[in-house]
Design an enzyme around this catalytic site. Structure first.
Site, PDB file in Angstrom:
ATOM      1  N   ARG A  89       0.831  -1.209   0.000  1.00  0.00           N
ATOM      2  CA  ARG A  89       0.000   0.000   0.000  1.00  0.00           C
ATOM      3  C   ARG A  89       0.865   1.259   0.000  1.00  0.00           C
ATOM      4  O   ARG A  89       0.517   2.258  -0.619  1.00  0.00           O
ATOM      5  CB  ARG A  89      -0.961   0.022   1.199  1.00  0.00           C
ATOM      6  CG  ARG A  89      -2.063  -0.993   1.092  1.00  0.00           C
ATOM      7  CD  ARG A  89      -2.965  -0.737  -0.141  1.00  0.00           C
ATOM      8  NE  ARG A  89      -3.877  -1.823  -0.352  1.00  0.00           N
ATOM      9  CZ  ARG A  89      -3.774  -2.706  -1.343  1.00  0.00           C
ATOM     10  NH1 ARG A  89      -2.815  -2.632  -2.220  1.00  0.00           N
ATOM     11  NH2 ARG A  89      -4.656  -3.677  -1.465  1.00  0.00           N
ATOM     12  N   GLU A  92       1.999   1.550  -3.464  1.00  0.00           N
ATOM     13  CA  GLU A  92       0.871   2.035  -4.254  1.00  0.00           C
ATOM     14  C   GLU A  92       0.661   3.538  -4.040  1.00  0.00           C
ATOM     15  O   GLU A  92       0.392   4.282  -4.992  1.00  0.00           O
ATOM     16  CB  GLU A  92      -0.390   1.264  -3.856  1.00  0.00           C
ATOM     17  CG  GLU A  92      -1.629   1.657  -4.618  1.00  0.00           C
ATOM     18  CD  GLU A  92      -2.847   0.865  -4.162  1.00  0.00           C
ATOM     19  OE1 GLU A  92      -3.614   0.457  -5.031  1.00  0.00           O
ATOM     20  OE2 GLU A  92      -3.018   0.660  -2.930  1.00  0.00           O
ATOM     21  N   SER A 115      15.213  14.129   1.025  1.00  0.00           N
ATOM     22  CA  SER A 115      16.126  13.127   1.560  1.00  0.00           C
ATOM     23  C   SER A 115      15.379  12.029   2.297  1.00  0.00           C
ATOM     24  O   SER A 115      14.420  12.287   3.021  1.00  0.00           O
ATOM     25  CB  SER A 115      17.121  13.789   2.514  1.00  0.00           C
ATOM     26  OG  SER A 115      17.960  12.816   3.100  1.00  0.00           O
TER      27      SER A 115
END
Length: 161
Positions: A89, A92, A115
């Protein structure tokens, strides 16, 4: 011993003892929970004093203690794309929202990156009648790209027009 073997040993001990990450982190101290857990899972390193505390806590050998203080091969053992549903997830989220995040960050800061080394993260549980929510806050230093061979009047870092 490989780092992954040490991770499995630590997870076995944690499971057998019924320990929680928060308690382990409190005993080792010195870093955020994310860094300590990351180190015990083989993705980060502990300082020598922290590695000694972890070794005492988990009953590790001197060699295993030293391994906790070595720079790991970060990302090793994580398939791409990730197969674990929770980790997927996050992948995603970046695939779907990454282009918008990139556009907004570049518009605000210029040409560069956020960063993942000079970086902070916090996790919080937000109670909700529809089901508790996970709140994750990330803060990373902006690192502008350097334009080598720039001519007079052209900014050397993070060109923003």
């Amino acid at each position: 011993m490989k780092r992954s073997d040490l991770t499995e040993k630590i997870l076995d001990i944690k499971r057998d003892k019924g320990w929680k990450w928060k308690d382990i982190c409190a005993q080792i101290g010195g870093y955020s929970e994310f860094l300590i857990v990351g180190a015990l899972l083989g993705q980060m390193k502990l300082t020598k004093p922290q590695a000694a505390k972890a070794a005492d806590l988990f009953g590790l050998s001197k060699g295993e203690q030293a391994l906790l203080n070595e720079v790991p091969m970060r990302g090793a053992g994580v398939p791409m794309p990730p197969t674990d549903p929770l980790i997927y997830r996050f992948y995603e989220l970046v695939m779907v929202n990454g282009p918008a995040w990139k556009a907004l960050i570049e518009e605000e800061f210029g040409d560069g990156i956020m960063s993942a080394i000079d970086f902070d993260v916090e996790i919080e549980r937000l109670p909700s009648p529809k089901g508790d929510r996970v709140k994750i806050s990330m803060s990373g230093k902006f690192l502008p790209y350097k334009y080598y061979g720039n001519e007079a009047g052209i900014p050397e870092y993070g060109l923003k027009e």
